[in-house]
Enzyme design. Structure first.
Site, PDB file in Angstrom:
ATOM      1  N   ARG A   1       0.948  -1.361  -0.163  1.00  0.00           N
ATOM      2  CA  ARG A   1      -0.223  -0.079   0.144  1.00  0.00           C
ATOM      3  C   ARG A   1       0.654   1.265   0.025  1.00  0.00           C
ATOM      4  NH1 ARG A   1      -5.486  -0.923   3.729  1.00  0.00           N
ATOM      5  NH2 ARG A   1      -6.387  -2.291   2.525  1.00  0.00           N
ATOM      6  N   SER A   2       1.713   1.514  -1.006  1.00  0.00           N
ATOM      7  CA  SER A   2       2.695   2.475  -1.074  1.00  0.00           C
ATOM      8  C   SER A   2       2.767   3.387  -2.315  1.00  0.00           C
ATOM      9  CB  SER A   2       3.981   2.068  -0.477  1.00  0.00           C
ATOM     10  OG  SER A   2       3.855   1.502   0.837  1.00  0.00           O
TER      11      SER A   2
END
Length: 378
Positions: free
Chosen positions: A255-256
């Site tokens: 999630r980056s």
């Protein structure tokens, strides 16, 4: 020559006031944001003063000159949560927030949790505010910040937000935006966070620029049980335009960012380094243009793509950008990393007529971002 004490105090205050001001200006979608503008700076000395200044209805320039540690200020809660990712000592546990464990992880082992209440909900920041740190001194520990409920025209610059219940998912986010507009986050460091380092919620956050910030995923606890934080950056707004420029995204496992719902993301001149899982996750409604970025030691740059993605794959294809962004897109740079190649162009028209950040070659980001991103690097 010795000056009377009151004269010395006046000189000191004047020096502080003249020394503290926003450095630079927002590029990209939040161009033109002014925050507290020319309001006389205020210098909170207690956590209650800090909270009061940030939530009142006046334009303010709020200067942090020290660490504001919220841990213990609102008590602790002990209860039963769950261990969805494992029971090893370096695995994060989950708080049973809104019966999350009960409803979504019914087969996960139960686990005792004890967390700091201050971390669960961040400090509310209202419209026309600048929150700025002095030198490397401005730190908020144990509590995040929230720009929500219609807040507009906010600048956050040169602060660190750290140590928000890092052992616990649902323990708190560092920076939350939801139902807001014209927000600039610049030279901010986040570290040791329970949930998201940065999250844009499901209501529209409209025009946002996140620049020159350091998202540090090193943690004793993680959902991947390896010291790499999973919950990095999540863009989920219903009508969001986000400029992500010059940021250092380090030691994450997922999630980056995650991008979905109705988010137009311009990811430009960022540096991803040492990502054990994936960097990008693009859901339906996520529209991502990535150019001039560096991916170093990122085995999986893109885990999922259910949206639209333009990765600036080569100089010929990148010519199309000039029509919509006003410049030819820059190729990305890769070292010991996976593949990242997509050339969806249908969404590029959404950039037309907007404030679009400039782009440099990835080699510029490679040499400058690690040493210039984050708090204390103005």
């Amino acid at each position: 020559m010795k000056f009377p004490a009151f004269i010395t105090a006046i000189i000191s205050i004047a020096s502080l006031s003249s020394a503290i001001s926003v450095s630079g200006a927002a590029e990209g979608f939040a161009k033109g944001v002014t925050g507290g503008g020319s309001a006389t700076p205020v210098y909170p000395s207690t956590i209650s003063e800090l909270v009061s200044y940030l939530k009142d209805s006046q334009p303010r320039v709020v200067v942090l000159t020290k660490t504001f540690d919220f841990r213990g200020s609102e008590g602790t809660t002990t209860g039963t949560g769950c261990a969805p990712w494992g029971t090893a000592s370096n695995c994060q546990l989950a708080i049973n927030k809104d019966n999350w464990c009960t409803n979504y992880q019914p087969n996960a082992p139960s686990a005792s949790v004890s967390y700091d209440n201050a971390g669960v909900l961040g400090i509310t920041i209202t419209s026309d505010k600048t929150l700025i740190g002095q030198g490397s001194s401005g730190v908020i520990k144990g509590k995040g910040i929230r720009i929500v409920s219609g807040a507009k025209n906010v600048i956050i610059q040169n602060i660190a937000i750290t140590d928000i219940n890092p052992k616990y998912v649902w323990g708190g986010d560092a920076i939350t935006l939801n139902n807001c507009d014209m927000v600039w986050i610049d030279h901010v460091t986040t570290a040791r966070i329970g949930r998201q380092h940065l999250v844009l919620g499901t209501s529209a956050s409209n025009r946002v620029t996140v620049s020159n910030s350091y998202f540090n995923g090193v943690s004793d606890y993680s959902a991947t049980c390896n010291g790499y934080h999973y919950w990095g950056i999540y863009f989920a707004g219903s009508n969001d335009m986000v400029t992500l420029k010059g940021n250092y995204i380090y030691h994450m496992s997922g999630r980056s960012p995650k991008v979905q719902s109705n988010t137009l993301l311009h990811a430009v001149n960022n540096y991803w380094y040492d990502i054990s899982g994936h960097a990008f996750e693009i859901g339906a409604g996520g529209y991502v243009l990535a150019e001039g970025n560096v991916f170093q030691n990122v085995p999986t740059i893109l885990e999922e793509d259910d949206g639209q993605l333009f990765t600036s794959p080569n100089s010929n294809t990148n010519q199309v950008c000039s029509t919509y962004l006003g410049h030819v897109c820059q190729v990305n740079g890769f070292g010991s990393s996976g593949t990242f190649s997509s050339a969806d162009t249908g969404f590029l028209v959404n950039f037309q007529g907007k404030n679009v950040a400039s782009a440099s070659a990835y080699t510029v980001a490679q040499s400058s971002v690690p040493s210039n991103a984050g708090q204390g690097k103005l």
